[in-house]
Design a protein around this motif. Structure first.
Motif, PDB file in Angstrom:
ATOM      1  N   VAL A   1      63.447 -14.414  85.377  1.00 34.61           N
ATOM      2  CA  VAL A   1      64.653 -12.930  85.236  1.00 34.61           C
ATOM      3  C   VAL A   1      65.710 -13.337  86.135  1.00 34.61           C
ATOM      4  CG1 VAL A   1      64.614 -10.763  85.449  1.00 34.61           C
ATOM      5  CG2 VAL A   1      62.330 -11.630  85.087  1.00 34.61           C
ATOM      6  N   LEU A   2      66.455 -13.277  85.208  1.00 31.64           N
ATOM      7  CA  LEU A   2      68.623 -13.565  85.639  1.00 31.64           C
ATOM      8  C   LEU A   2      68.606 -11.887  85.321  1.00 31.64           C
ATOM      9  CD1 LEU A   2      69.726 -16.267  82.680  1.00 31.64           C
ATOM     10  CD2 LEU A   2      68.636 -16.694  85.438  1.00 31.64           C
TER      11      LEU A   2
ATOM     12  N   VAL B   1      72.814 -20.751  88.973  1.00 28.03           N
ATOM     13  CA  VAL B   1      71.838 -19.638  88.731  1.00 28.03           C
ATOM     14  C   VAL B   1      70.779 -20.292  86.782  1.00 28.03           C
ATOM     15  CG1 VAL B   1      71.542 -17.638  87.264  1.00 28.03           C
ATOM     16  CG2 VAL B   1      73.292 -17.734  88.920  1.00 28.03           C
ATOM     17  N   LEU B   2      71.745 -20.675  85.975  1.00 26.82           N
ATOM     18  CA  LEU B   2      70.777 -21.117  85.002  1.00 26.82           C
ATOM     19  C   LEU B   2      69.827 -22.100  85.127  1.00 26.82           C
ATOM     20  CD1 LEU B   2      73.608 -21.465  82.269  1.00 26.82           C
ATOM     21  CD2 LEU B   2      71.273 -19.759  82.981  1.00 26.82           C
TER      22      LEU B   2
ATOM     23  N   THR C   1      62.908 -15.294  77.963  1.00 23.01           N
ATOM     24  CA  THR C   1      63.984 -15.059  79.402  1.00 23.01           C
ATOM     25  C   THR C   1      64.328 -13.540  79.505  1.00 23.01           C
ATOM     26  OG1 THR C   1      65.039 -17.491  79.436  1.00 23.01           O
ATOM     27  CG2 THR C   1      65.604 -15.654  81.079  1.00 23.01           C
ATOM     28  N   THR C   2      64.791 -12.672  80.557  1.00 22.66           N
ATOM     29  CA  THR C   2      64.752 -11.269  80.411  1.00 22.66           C
ATOM     30  C   THR C   2      65.924 -11.514  81.485  1.00 22.66           C
ATOM     31  OG1 THR C   2      62.576 -10.284  81.085  1.00 22.66           O
ATOM     32  CG2 THR C   2      64.391  -9.328  81.740  1.00 22.66           C
ATOM     33  N   VAL C   3      67.529 -10.848  80.742  1.00 23.59           N
ATOM     34  CA  VAL C   3      68.381 -10.783  81.195  1.00 23.59           C
ATOM     35  C   VAL C   3      69.071  -9.223  81.769  1.00 23.59           C
ATOM     36  CG1 VAL C   3      71.190 -11.356  81.296  1.00 23.59           C
ATOM     37  CG2 VAL C   3      68.574 -13.164  80.388  1.00 23.59           C
TER      38      VAL C   3
ATOM     39  N   TRP D   1      69.161 -15.014  91.151  1.00 24.55           N
ATOM     40  CA  TRP D   1      70.767 -13.819  91.479  1.00 24.55           C
ATOM     41  C   TRP D   1      72.151 -14.764  91.185  1.00 24.55           C
ATOM     42  CZ3 TRP D   1      71.798  -8.823  92.260  1.00 24.55           C
ATOM     43  CH2 TRP D   1      73.274  -9.071  93.570  1.00 24.55           C
ATOM     44  N   LEU D   2      73.257 -13.783  90.605  1.00 23.76           N
ATOM     45  CA  LEU D   2      74.652 -14.170  90.765  1.00 23.76           C
ATOM     46  C   LEU D   2      75.108 -13.297  91.047  1.00 23.76           C
ATOM     47  CD1 LEU D   2      76.686 -15.602  90.399  1.00 23.76           C
ATOM     48  CD2 LEU D   2      77.159 -15.142  87.931  1.00 23.76           C
ATOM     49  N   GLY D   3      75.790 -12.835  92.455  1.00 27.74           N
ATOM     50  CA  GLY D   3      76.462 -11.546  93.121  1.00 27.74           C
ATOM     51  C   GLY D   3      77.937 -12.162  92.717  1.00 27.74           C
ATOM     52  N   GLN D   4      78.674 -10.939  93.458  1.00 24.61           N
ATOM     53  CA  GLN D   4      79.851 -10.574  92.898  1.00 24.61           C
ATOM     54  C   GLN D   4      80.616 -11.485  93.847  1.00 24.61           C
ATOM     55  OE1 GLN D   4      82.060  -6.610  92.426  1.00 24.61           O
ATOM     56  NE2 GLN D   4      79.966  -5.982  92.167  1.00 24.61           N
ATOM     57  N   ASN D   5      81.421 -12.188  93.532  1.00 20.46           N
ATOM     58  CA  ASN D   5      82.608 -12.820  95.071  1.00 20.46           C
ATOM     59  C   ASN D   5      82.051 -14.026  95.372  1.00 20.46           C
ATOM     60  OD1 ASN D   5      84.810 -11.572  94.078  1.00 20.46           O
ATOM     61  ND2 ASN D   5      84.129  -9.651  94.990  1.00 20.46           N
TER      62      ASN D   5
END
Length: 258
Positions: free
Chosen positions: A159-160, A152-153, A189-191, A80-84
């Motif tokens: 799944v990303l 994240v990578l 990979t699923t993005v 997971w990569l979230g905002q801010n």
């Protein structure tokens, strides 16, 4: 070949209902972008898919109920990569990226050779390797975003999920991000990304269009029905047009007679 599936997914922020019974199937090994106007529920949907938000209804990851998966196993399969998002300012770039390897490490164990190799590759993929000894506090907003992407990578998840991954990135690095996504998808990979940059979102394989906490359309990015749904959700203030063999979203300006 489904990566994520929701069944009557509902979620609230505080006492305010945001998602209203979403049924969604996200295919494996493809790039799906989620778009829609402000307040459509895009980020809430992504957080629910990541298991970060209380919800009702079902979420399945590769056919297994997400809520029943052990946390460590889920963290290895779904990143997971979230905002801010941030990290302590005094952490080095290398150490921030190494946080992505925590799901693979035994409790209190030192990073393995495989962990170091994964982090090095992630930093090179995001063009952040040369800053590996600098602290996060020494970086610009765009540089920080590339380091968080490297974290994240480094998980090497199947799944990303990325919420506004292009924030603070200039156009050349947005193009680099797209090329990276293409390589990831080509490798299986699923993005899934939430994007405000509609023209970038149109480069995905599939588009999910949202409004008022509901999915109004899901389809291939090059399908005329998808283009019409996209224009409609923005009240026809944009138009989708093919320019130099690429689909782009342009402002649909209505000019008053001079």
């Amino acid at each position: 070949m489904t990566a994520l599936q929701t069944t009557q997914l509902r979620a609230s922020l505080g006492r305010t209902p945001v998602l209203h019974g979403i049924d969604l199937v996200l295919p494996r090994g493809r790039w799906t972008s989620i778009v829609g106007p402000n307040g459509a529920g895009k980020s809430t949907l992504l957080k629910a898919l990541a298991g970060l938000l209380p919800h009702t209804g079902g979420i399945a990851l590769f056919g297994r109920p997400l809520a029943q998966m052990p946390a460590r196993e889920r963290a290895r399969q779904l990143a997971w990569l979230g905002q801010n998002e941030g990290s302590p300012e005094d952490l080095t770039v290398f150490d921030v990226a190494m946080l992505g390897r925590l799901p693979h490490q035994p409790w209190l164990a030192a990073p393995s050779a495989a962990d170091h190799a994964a982090v090095a590759q992630a930093l090179r993929d995001t063009q952040a390797w040369e800053w590996r000894e600098r602290t996060l506090g020494q970086l610009s907003g765009g540089e920080r975003q590339r380091v968080l992407l490297a974290r994240v990578l480094a998980v090497q998840a199947q799944v990303l999920l990325m919420d506004e991954p292009l924030a603070n990135l200039d156009p050349p690095h947005q193009a680099d991000w797209m090329e990276l996504v293409y390589r990831l998808v080509a490798a299986g990979t699923t993005v899934v990304s939430v994007l405000h940059e509609i023209s970038v979102a149109l480069h995905a394989d599939d588009l999910v269009v949202m409004a008022a906490g509901r999915v109004t359309h899901q389809g291939a990015c090059d399908a005329p029905t998808t283009h019409r749904a996209l224009e409609a959700v923005f009240d026809d203030r944009i138009r989708v047009q093919r320019i130099h063999d690429q689909w782009v979203a342009l402002p649909n300006l209505i000019l008053s007679p001079s």
